[in-house]
Design a protein around this motif. Structure first.
Motif, short mmCIF file in Angstrom:
data_model
loop_
_atom_site.label_atom_id
_atom_site.label_comp_id
_atom_site.label_asym_id
_atom_site.label_seq_id
_atom_site.Cartn_x
_atom_site.Cartn_y
_atom_site.Cartn_z
N TYR A 1 -54.92 -4.66 -0.18
CA TYR A 1 -54.14 -5.81 0.26
C TYR A 1 -54.25 -6.00 1.77
O TYR A 1 -53.89 -5.11 2.53
N TRP B 1 -42.42 -10.77 -0.44
CA TRP B 1 -43.04 -9.66 -1.16
C TRP B 1 -42.01 -9.11 -2.11
O TRP B 1 -40.89 -8.78 -1.72
N VAL C 1 -50.15 -13.16 -6.12
CA VAL C 1 -49.11 -13.99 -5.51
C VAL C 1 -48.84 -15.19 -6.42
O VAL C 1 -49.78 -15.89 -6.82
N LYS D 1 -46.81 -9.66 -7.32
CA LYS D 1 -46.29 -8.82 -6.25
C LYS D 1 -45.60 -9.62 -5.15
O LYS D 1 -44.86 -9.06 -4.34
N LEU E 1 -49.91 -14.69 5.90
CA LEU E 1 -49.31 -14.29 4.63
C LEU E 1 -49.53 -12.78 4.45
O LEU E 1 -50.66 -12.34 4.25
N PRO E 2 -48.45 -12.02 4.50
CA PRO E 2 -48.60 -10.56 4.45
C PRO E 2 -49.18 -10.08 3.10
O PRO E 2 -48.63 -10.39 2.04
N LYS E 3 -50.28 -9.38 3.19
CA LYS E 3 -50.91 -8.76 2.02
C LYS E 3 -51.21 -9.77 0.90
O LYS E 3 -51.20 -9.42 -0.28
N ALA E 4 -51.51 -10.99 1.25
CA ALA E 4 -51.72 -12.02 0.23
C ALA E 4 -53.13 -12.04 -0.34
O ALA E 4 -53.42 -12.78 -1.27
N TYR F 1 -42.56 -17.13 2.04
CA TYR F 1 -43.23 -16.03 1.35
C TYR F 1 -42.28 -14.85 1.19
O TYR F 1 -41.49 -14.56 2.09
N GLN G 1 -44.84 -17.27 -3.20
CA GLN G 1 -45.12 -18.14 -2.05
C GLN G 1 -44.74 -19.58 -2.36
O GLN G 1 -45.04 -20.09 -3.43
#
Lengths: 165, 165
Positions: A150, B159, B76, B110, A139-142, B157, B113
């Protein structure tokens, strides 16, 4: 070292461990300022089971097991493990993870999932990998790491059905 | 078609939608026999916000938005969307997903998910992919589909920071 189910009075010893780990803000998705009462609810009340690892009469580690999602997801459990800072490097996390897999199977779960492992937490990632957990997602930057900002979080997963460890 | 925040009395119209979808056991990680009271708690009380999509005075769809994990994971959000069976194929899920991303940004999130998208739910997977969600994980046999048995579940997910849609 013995692992047994926690009783309510154990929380007095669990709390300093919980507080030290969550206040660091590096590994757990709990607020860094989680109160004692809320910590008790999260660690002792909401989960299906809570265990402690003790040496003599001192609690050095603890873990919980709970159902990760309901209904069609309810065969997958989730666990969280905490080891007292002073007791690190002695295999407690490994012992508790083995124990939790055994308990998971006994409780009828078929798989175990870690939802949000900070990718920076290399000790945990290496250990879970060694114990048969697969990194099935990133999970990117989660995860907002207290000092690194992040960072990615990993989803780790193990099907428990055939062999436990 | 208008999307607005839900009020308590809307649940009378939300409930048949919720019930039809969860009873099918094909898409949501709620027990197939979830009671009306529990459904109200899950859909209206626990989430941070709940919205309805209505045409005239009829509710045709609904979604919730909530914080997916606490503390270092609290930037998230997670959403769940339901469209009345009779109103499918008219773009309601798309409209609600766009709306939810806007609300998510307004609420300070931000990223968004989806934790457990049944891989068999191709309509959803295609739609979320089209709307910019990335499949960042695949959980082997993590969803017990009512007719197909254990199927994989996807973690999706997006962003949201720079551009919403």
């Amino acid at each position: 070292m013995k692992i047994r189910e926690a009783v309510e009075s154990d929380f007095e010893e669990i709390w300093p461990i919980f507080q030290a780990i969550t206040a660091a803000g590096e590994t757990y998705a709990y607020p860094t300022d989680t109160s004692k009462g809320e910590a008790q609810r999260l660690w002792m009340v909401l989960p299906r089971r809570t265990y402690v690892a003790e040496e003599g009469d001192r609690i050095l580690g603890t873990y919980y097991i709970k159902t990760n999602y309901a209904g069609p997801g309810s065969h997958v459990c989730n666990c969280g493990y905490m080891v007292a800072p002073k007791a690190r490097g002695r295999g407690l996390a490994t012992a508790m993870c083995h124990h939790s897999q055994q308990m998971a199977v006994e409780l009828g779960y078929k798989a175990m999932q870690f939802n949000l492992v900070a990718a920076t937490n290399q000790t945990a990632v290496k250990l879970w990998t060694k114990l048969g957990f697969e990194t099935v997602g990133r999970l990117p930057k989660a995860f907002c790491h207290q000092s690194k900002g992040y960072v990615d979080a990993l989803v780790m997963y193990k099907w428990l059905k055939v062999q436990i460890f």
